[in-house]
Design an enzyme around this catalytic site. Sequence first.
Site, PDB file in Angstrom:
ATOM      1  N   ARG A  34       0.780  32.198  57.743  1.00 10.94           N
ATOM      2  CA  ARG A  34       1.282  31.147  56.797  1.00 10.94           C
ATOM      3  C   ARG A  34       2.692  31.374  56.688  1.00 10.94           C
ATOM      4  O   ARG A  34       3.438  30.349  56.664  1.00 10.94           O
ATOM      5  CB  ARG A  34       0.778  31.327  55.740  1.00 10.94           C
ATOM      6  CG  ARG A  34       1.458  30.344  54.380  1.00 10.94           C
ATOM      7  CD  ARG A  34       1.105  30.515  53.038  1.00 10.94           C
ATOM      8  NE  ARG A  34      -0.245  30.708  53.035  1.00 10.94           N
ATOM      9  CZ  ARG A  34      -1.396  29.825  52.498  1.00 10.94           C
ATOM     10  NH1 ARG A  34      -1.126  28.219  52.790  1.00 10.94           N
ATOM     11  NH2 ARG A  34      -2.877  29.914  53.238  1.00 10.94           N
ATOM     12  N   ARG A  85      -5.242  20.642  52.857  1.00  6.17           N
ATOM     13  CA  ARG A  85      -4.176  21.360  51.585  1.00  6.17           C
ATOM     14  C   ARG A  85      -4.072  20.599  50.379  1.00  6.17           C
ATOM     15  O   ARG A  85      -5.110  21.594  49.551  1.00  6.17           O
ATOM     16  CB  ARG A  85      -3.662  22.478  52.250  1.00  6.17           C
ATOM     17  CG  ARG A  85      -3.566  23.016  53.301  1.00  6.17           C
ATOM     18  CD  ARG A  85      -2.268  23.832  53.209  1.00  6.17           C
ATOM     19  NE  ARG A  85      -2.545  24.996  52.620  1.00  6.17           N
ATOM     20  CZ  ARG A  85      -1.212  25.302  51.825  1.00  6.17           C
ATOM     21  NH1 ARG A  85      -0.512  24.227  51.837  1.00  6.17           N
ATOM     22  NH2 ARG A  85      -1.482  26.197  51.145  1.00  6.17           N
ATOM     23  N   TYR A 144      -6.941  22.287  48.011  1.00  8.23           N
ATOM     24  CA  TYR A 144      -6.212  23.557  47.280  1.00  8.23           C
ATOM     25  C   TYR A 144      -5.767  23.305  46.011  1.00  8.23           C
ATOM     26  O   TYR A 144      -4.640  24.597  45.153  1.00  8.23           O
ATOM     27  CB  TYR A 144      -5.948  25.303  47.905  1.00  8.23           C
ATOM     28  CG  TYR A 144      -6.718  25.391  49.076  1.00  8.23           C
ATOM     29  CD1 TYR A 144      -7.320  26.498  48.982  1.00  8.23           C
ATOM     30  CD2 TYR A 144      -6.184  25.104  50.785  1.00  8.23           C
ATOM     31  CE1 TYR A 144      -8.054  26.730  50.063  1.00  8.23           C
ATOM     32  CE2 TYR A 144      -6.100  25.688  51.598  1.00  8.23           C
ATOM     33  CZ  TYR A 144      -7.326  26.377  51.403  1.00  8.23           C
ATOM     34  OH  TYR A 144      -7.960  26.984  52.648  1.00  8.23           O
ATOM     35  N   GLU A 200      -1.118  41.300  60.221  1.00  5.82           N
ATOM     36  CA  GLU A 200      -1.286  39.442  60.476  1.00  5.82           C
ATOM     37  C   GLU A 200      -0.950  38.752  60.218  1.00  5.82           C
ATOM     38  O   GLU A 200      -1.326  38.092  59.313  1.00  5.82           O
ATOM     39  CB  GLU A 200      -3.180  40.330  60.153  1.00  5.82           C
ATOM     40  CG  GLU A 200      -3.916  41.215  60.971  1.00  5.82           C
ATOM     41  CD  GLU A 200      -5.475  41.090  61.146  1.00  5.82           C
ATOM     42  OE1 GLU A 200      -5.882  41.920  61.643  1.00  5.82           O
ATOM     43  OE2 GLU A 200      -5.626  40.514  59.885  1.00  5.82           O
ATOM     44  N   GLY A 232      -0.860  37.502  54.589  1.00  2.00           N
ATOM     45  CA  GLY A 232      -1.004  37.298  52.528  1.00  2.00           C
ATOM     46  C   GLY A 232       0.611  36.710  52.525  1.00  2.00           C
ATOM     47  O   GLY A 232       0.302  36.546  51.595  1.00  2.00           O
ATOM     48  N   CYS A 246     -11.513   6.640  50.986  1.00  6.81           N
ATOM     49  CA  CYS A 246     -12.083   6.498  49.612  1.00  6.81           C
ATOM     50  C   CYS A 246     -12.666   7.309  49.182  1.00  6.81           C
ATOM     51  O   CYS A 246     -13.834   7.874  48.780  1.00  6.81           O
ATOM     52  CB  CYS A 246     -12.881   5.669  49.976  1.00  6.81           C
ATOM     53  SG  CYS A 246     -13.999   4.709  48.503  1.00  6.81           S
ATOM     54  N   GLU A 247     -11.541   8.408  48.608  1.00 10.50           N
ATOM     55  CA  GLU A 247     -12.083   9.648  47.558  1.00 10.50           C
ATOM     56  C   GLU A 247     -10.639   9.620  47.463  1.00 10.50           C
ATOM     57  O   GLU A 247      -9.539   9.586  47.078  1.00 10.50           O
ATOM     58  CB  GLU A 247     -11.896  11.417  48.450  1.00 10.50           C
ATOM     59  CG  GLU A 247     -12.772  10.642  49.890  1.00 10.50           C
ATOM     60  CD  GLU A 247     -13.866  11.938  49.635  1.00 10.50           C
ATOM     61  OE1 GLU A 247     -13.602  12.699  48.200  1.00 10.50           O
ATOM     62  OE2 GLU A 247     -14.997  12.056  50.340  1.00 10.50           O
ATOM     63  N   TYR A 266      -1.844  25.891  58.560  1.00 11.96           N
ATOM     64  CA  TYR A 266      -3.481  25.413  57.623  1.00 11.96           C
ATOM     65  C   TYR A 266      -3.339  23.843  57.770  1.00 11.96           C
ATOM     66  O   TYR A 266      -3.850  23.072  56.463  1.00 11.96           O
ATOM     67  CB  TYR A 266      -3.766  25.822  56.616  1.00 11.96           C
ATOM     68  CG  TYR A 266      -3.689  27.786  56.578  1.00 11.96           C
ATOM     69  CD1 TYR A 266      -4.727  28.489  57.541  1.00 11.96           C
ATOM     70  CD2 TYR A 266      -3.113  28.228  56.355  1.00 11.96           C
ATOM     71  CE1 TYR A 266      -5.178  29.485  57.545  1.00 11.96           C
ATOM     72  CE2 TYR A 266      -2.941  30.183  56.440  1.00 11.96           C
ATOM     73  CZ  TYR A 266      -3.618  31.053  57.077  1.00 11.96           C
ATOM     74  OH  TYR A 266      -3.598  31.636  57.245  1.00 11.96           O
TER      75      TYR A 266
HETATM   76  C1  PLP Z   1      -6.218  34.627  57.520  1.00 13.25           C
HETATM   77  C2  PLP Z   1      -5.994  35.967  57.841  1.00 13.25           C
HETATM   78  C3  PLP Z   1      -4.980  36.354  57.722  1.00 13.25           C
HETATM   79  C4  PLP Z   1      -3.577  35.200  58.098  1.00 13.25           C
HETATM   80  O1  PLP Z   1      -3.264  35.349  56.221  1.00 13.25           O
HETATM   81  P1  PLP Z   1      -1.632  34.982  56.143  1.00 13.25           P
HETATM   82  O2  PLP Z   1      -2.116  34.524  54.611  1.00 13.25           O
HETATM   83  O3  PLP Z   1      -2.183  33.022  57.066  1.00 13.25           O
HETATM   84  O4  PLP Z   1      -1.061  35.691  56.623  1.00 13.25           O
HETATM   85  C5  PLP Z   1      -4.797  37.448  58.206  1.00 13.25           C
HETATM   86  N1  PLP Z   1      -6.291  38.424  58.503  1.00 13.25           N
HETATM   87  C6  PLP Z   1      -6.985  38.043  58.218  1.00 13.25           C
HETATM   88  C7  PLP Z   1      -8.003  39.268  58.861  1.00 13.25           C
HETATM   89  C8  PLP Z   1      -7.067  36.606  57.347  1.00 13.25           C
HETATM   90  O5  PLP Z   1      -8.585  35.980  57.325  1.00 13.25           O
END
Ligand code: PLP
Length: 421
Positions: A276, A312, A316, A273, A239, A344-345, A374
């Site tokens: 991005r 994206r 978003y 984890e 995240g 065509c959007e 992504y």
């Molecule tokens: C998407 C996701 C991530 C990675 O998120 P980033 O914003 O790309 O770092 C990590 N853990 C879980 C469970 C996710 O669904």
Amino acid sequence: MNHFEYIDGVLHAEGVALPELAEKVGTPFFCYSTATLERHYKVYADAFSGLDATVCYAIKANSNQAVLKTLGKLGAGADVVSVGEMRRALRAGIAPGKVIFSGVGKAEDEMREALEADIAQINVESIPELIELNRVALDMGKKARIALRINPHVDAKTHEKIATGKAENKFGIDWTRAIEVYRDAAAMDGIEVTGIAMHIGSQLTDLTPFREAFTRLASLVEQLRAEGIEIRNLDLGGGLGIAYQGETPPLPDAYGQMVRETVSHLGCHITLEPGRLIAGNAGIMVSRVMYIKDGEAKRFVILDAAMNDLIRPTLYNAYHEIIPVEEQGENDKQATVDIVGPICETGDTFGKDRKLPDNLKAGDLVAVMSAGAYGAVMSSTYNTRALTPEVLVKGNEFAIVRPRQEIDELINMDQIPGWLD
Ligand SMILES: *Cc1c(COP(=O)(O)O)cnc(C)c1O
């Protein structure tokens, strides 16, 4: 920090000039930089040095086998969200012991394959899923190592489509119910409770929501321990945001420091984890200008890339910097333009009211920056447009790591029912 820079007025990926790549692979294409991937991984991993921590790259950000191998060689594990992604991680040589299976709903065959492969941990997101996993594990004569993904009810203050830690989001088990679900899990013969997991959202540019969530997580672990439920692994999710448009997200070091402050006293193994953060600024999409159209109200730059290649902006309202591959001279005039694809959007727009050289013309190349995460993984074949190729650069070398799909391959997937023959 990335390795896409102008050298003698021409944008390069490390040592490779992008016009040369465009000549060889055609446009549009995604281009990734090995040095940038490696740098991001190392900076992130270093932020946790001295802690008992594993970085499980969230492969949904960019799951090309070449990207996974590059990161796997540096020691990365993988966070996967489908059996397909699990196979990708294992096939890229990432050890099962470093693979975590996340996601809000896993099918029985996915559970079976994960248990068969003996991956490190399955993150369970609901009671029905827990019951199903227990059933499948017992049926196979196995015990599933699990973490419960807890929803801490924290607002990540990010785009609504990538916020995952609020009470109204579909993700995880409400933290207020966590203890009772852990009790249930601990009583199941097919389940071995090993951890607790959280992931509150993506593209966070502030540490405060993380701090709140991890503090809540730490107090849960202590409550669970008081109940006799031992938690060995803390999975903190990903995240951490990146700069798309001048944002100043916290650096990995500051994030690592916050992790130390909030959870290191628990003495648990920590899993991280990031997705991005590793891949986002390690990739770009290169596209050729097809037409310049001067409308009544606006000038449109029509690219040969479209929303099917990079969704994206459409999905978003995401901002991607778009720059000419031939560097603009300091005194050259700029024009304000909308940069669009041919689909065509109306949503097929990469950028509105952007500055590009006034003399940009058909045939010129532009680079859509920060497209490594992504990007290709979210692409589709809408409008029967073939999947865009991916190229990985390393120093002065490059390799096509996914060739351009043949349009006929795509059409050949359709089948005609007998009654139409
Ligand atoms: C998407 C996701 C991530 C990675 O998120 P980033 O914003 O790309 O770092 C990590 N853990 C879980 C469970 C996710 O669904």
